[in-house]
Design an enzyme around this catalytic site. Structure first.
Site, PDB file in Angstrom:
ATOM      1  N   CYS A   1     -20.045  16.622 -13.596  1.00 24.26           N
ATOM      2  CA  CYS A   1     -18.693  16.904 -14.081  1.00 24.26           C
ATOM      3  C   CYS A   1     -18.047  18.135 -13.467  1.00 24.26           C
ATOM      4  CB  CYS A   1     -18.675  17.067 -15.598  1.00 24.26           C
ATOM      5  SG  CYS A   1     -20.192  16.796 -16.477  1.00 24.26           S
TER       6      CYS A   1
ATOM      7  N   GLU B   1       4.829  13.048 -26.867  1.00 28.51           N
ATOM      8  CA  GLU B   1       5.670  12.658 -28.004  1.00 28.51           C
ATOM      9  C   GLU B   1       5.688  11.146 -28.197  1.00 28.51           C
ATOM     10  OE1 GLU B   1      10.033  13.040 -27.622  1.00 28.51           O
ATOM     11  OE2 GLU B   1       9.662  13.610 -25.539  1.00 28.51           O
TER      12      GLU B   1
ATOM     13  N   GLU C   1     -13.358   7.518  -9.707  1.00 27.01           N
ATOM     14  CA  GLU C   1     -12.990   8.933  -9.585  1.00 27.01           C
ATOM     15  C   GLU C   1     -13.084   9.397  -8.135  1.00 27.01           C
ATOM     16  OE1 GLU C   1     -14.192  10.734 -13.996  1.00 27.01           O
ATOM     17  OE2 GLU C   1     -15.680  10.722 -12.404  1.00 27.01           O
TER      18      GLU C   1
ATOM     19  N   CYS D   1     -24.465  17.794 -15.065  1.00 20.83           N
ATOM     20  CA  CYS D   1     -23.076  18.218 -15.251  1.00 20.83           C
ATOM     21  C   CYS D   1     -22.714  19.401 -14.371  1.00 20.83           C
ATOM     22  CB  CYS D   1     -22.817  18.563 -16.712  1.00 20.83           C
ATOM     23  SG  CYS D   1     -21.120  19.069 -17.033  1.00 20.83           S
TER      24      CYS D   1
ATOM     25  N   TYR E   1     -16.797   4.598 -13.657  1.00 24.47           N
ATOM     26  CA  TYR E   1     -16.001   5.824 -13.620  1.00 24.47           C
ATOM     27  C   TYR E   1     -16.322   6.693 -12.407  1.00 24.47           C
ATOM     28  CZ  TYR E   1     -19.951   8.519 -15.511  1.00 24.47           C
ATOM     29  OH  TYR E   1     -21.167   9.130 -15.691  1.00 24.47           O
TER      30      TYR E   1
ATOM     31  N   LYS F   1     -17.401  17.751  -9.586  1.00 28.96           N
ATOM     32  CA  LYS F   1     -16.489  16.606  -9.488  1.00 28.96           C
ATOM     33  C   LYS F   1     -15.077  17.008  -9.892  1.00 28.96           C
ATOM     34  CE  LYS F   1     -15.641  14.286 -12.774  1.00 28.96           C
ATOM     35  NZ  LYS F   1     -16.449  13.209 -13.326  1.00 28.96           N
TER      36      LYS F   1
ATOM     37  N   HIS G   1       9.635  17.462 -28.112  1.00 26.59           N
ATOM     38  CA  HIS G   1      10.480  16.975 -27.024  1.00 26.59           C
ATOM     39  C   HIS G   1      10.946  18.121 -26.127  1.00 26.59           C
ATOM     40  CE1 HIS G   1      13.260  14.207 -25.095  1.00 26.59           C
ATOM     41  NE2 HIS G   1      14.181  15.147 -25.172  1.00 26.59           N
TER      42      HIS G   1
END
Length: 467
Positions: free
Chosen positions: A50, A450, A188, A45, A184, A53, A445
């Site tokens: 991660c 929402e 990515e 990681c 992934y 990346k 909003h």
């Protein structure tokens, strides 16, 4: 009370997130703990996953933000991207984080060996560089995973390719990057380099990327790749890779469909494997799967009473936060007399495509397989931000609901900040939220999020007619 017949109460193999968490917590009880890490503290990681990346995702996204700023009145002059400047800053931050891992262990009283450890037997390890042999009452395997590469026999010329480990070390941007894979990591990095202005091609054996994700998510990401300028070639694989010296694009990728692609960098992103090769697990009697994963129960125990394993090496859920929780549970169970194990269900997950994916719970297909009929609520819309900036990308939101009790089984989002949204939604899913709970929640909003609480109409599949 410590067992003085061993050199250590706990020896952890691997300095990634899971192993470091377990070692530090165990050491804080006064236990004698050691960690062996053959590369750099921080694991996949922090060092080659991660963290760097995500920095690359940020870097590539700025180009699009600058372009879109014109729609909001910003006059932008000549701009340019300097990969060397970015890479230097990224590696400096990675170094800083790795140093923090090292200091936290040392401050907790953990002894650190910067070398590889391999099993001699169920309680004994040999440190490969020094040749030293150590014993431990408990041993935790936390060595993570590594990119899988086909052999030169199966893919001639594979030695001319790189993996996600080396992609961070590119000193200059490629002219043409070809990526093999549709998971992934592949999608990515396809978005990252396309966003940095690199001509990018992705080759995938299937028909739609992100196998295992919800079908609507897969379709949205697949279309998003093409919108980002990535050339996507499906239903074929690499046959061989030839290198021609002196050419501007020296690598010729031959595909099984008979076509060729010229590139200067070819990246293999065709899966990862547990990093158990040559670890000596057979000497300790530890059972592994056909794919090399350490077999464990829900408490992260192996079949050998003195040995546990956490993180990617177990091939349960290959996510850093999962490894951390597994390591934490192991330490509290074994050293704090607080037995618990991590629940691997309903884990929020993100894929940092652009726009990104956030998902938690069951896919529609998995829910139908388990429960039969399910209710689907979904919407695709152009977010308010894009009305002025020229961005044509759309947001996907989808709820999978069990009809009898209206429990929300899964939530899937594709859009900017999907990862941030899904982390909060994951709390509700873990608590057993129902669709009426969503409906009773007041919308905020104007926001993209929402839409999660304003979807009222059940989705009904279109019925095609042959007449």
């Amino acid at each position: 009370m410590a067992d003085t017949s061993y050199d250590y109460d706990l020896f952890v193999i691997g300095g990634g997130s899971g192993g470091v968490r377990a070692a530090r917590l165990a050491a804080l009880t006064g236990a004698k703990v050691a960690v062996a890490e053959e590369y750099r503290m921080g694991g996949t990681c922090v060092i080659r996953g991660c963290v760097p990346k995500k920095f690359m995702v940020y870097a590539s996204g700025y180009g699009k933000h600058i372009k879109h700023a014109k729609g909001y009145g910003w006059s932008v002059g000549d701009v340019s991207y300097d990969h060397a400047v970015f890479a230097s800053a990224m590696h400096a931050e990675v170094d800083r984080l790795s140093g923090i891992y090292h200091r936290n262990l040392a401050n907790a009283g953990v002894e650190i060996f910067e070398e590889r450890a391999e099993f001699v037997d169920a309680n004994t390890l040999r440190l490969k560089t020094s040749g030293k042999t150590v014993t431990a009452a408990k041993i935790l395997i936390a060595v993570g995973g590594r990119p899988w590469m086909p052999s030169p026999e199966n893919l001639p010329g594979v030695e001319h390719t790189i993996t996600s480990n080396e992609i961070f070390d590119l000193e200059t941007l490629p002219k043409h990057l070809v990526i093999a894979g549709g998971g992934y990591i592949a999608v990515e990095f396809a978005h990252v380099f396309a966003g940095l202005g690199v001509k990018t091609c992705l080759v995938y054996r299937g028909d739609t990327v992100l196998r295992g994700f919800d079908e609507d998510v897969r379709m949205a990401v697949h279309e998003g790749l093409k919108e980002a300028g990535v050339r996507v070639i499906t239903q074929t694989v690499f046959e061989k890779i030839e290198k021609v010296e002196g050419e501007d694009l020296p690598l010729c990728v031959h595909l099984k469909n008979g076509h060729n692609i010229n590139a200067d960098v070819v990246m293999m992103a065709v899966g990862r494997r547990p990093n158990t090769e040559s670890l000596g697990l057979e000497a300790a009697g530890v059972e592994v799967s056909d794919g090399g994963a350490v077999m464990v129960d829900e408490w992260s125990k192996t079949n050998v009473p003195s040995i546990w394993a956490v993180g990617d090496v177990t091939d349960r859920v290959a996510l850093t936060p999962v490894a951390i929780r597994e390591g934490h549970a192991f330490a509290e169970t074994e050293f704090y007399d607080k037995p618990w194990h991590f629940d691997h269900s309903d884990i929020p997950t993100a894929v940092f495509t652009q726009p990104e994916v956030g998902t938690v719970g069951m896919t529609e297909a998995d829910a139908r397989k388990k429960y039969g009929h399910v209710d689907i609520y979904k919407t695709r819309f152009r977010p308010m931000k894009n009305m002025l900036n020229g961005d044509t990308s759309r947001v996907l939101m989808k709820l999978v609901v069990k009809p009898d009790d209206e429990k929300v089984l899964g939530v899937h989002i594709v859009g900017d900040d999907a990862a941030e949204m899904i982390q909060a939604v994951g709390i509700a899913i873990k608590m057993g939220v129902t669709k009426p709970d969503f409906d009773r929640t007041c919308a905020l909003h104007p926001s993209v999020a929402e839409e999660l609480v304003t979807m009222r109409q059940k989705w009904v599949p279109e019925v095609t007619s042959n007449s």
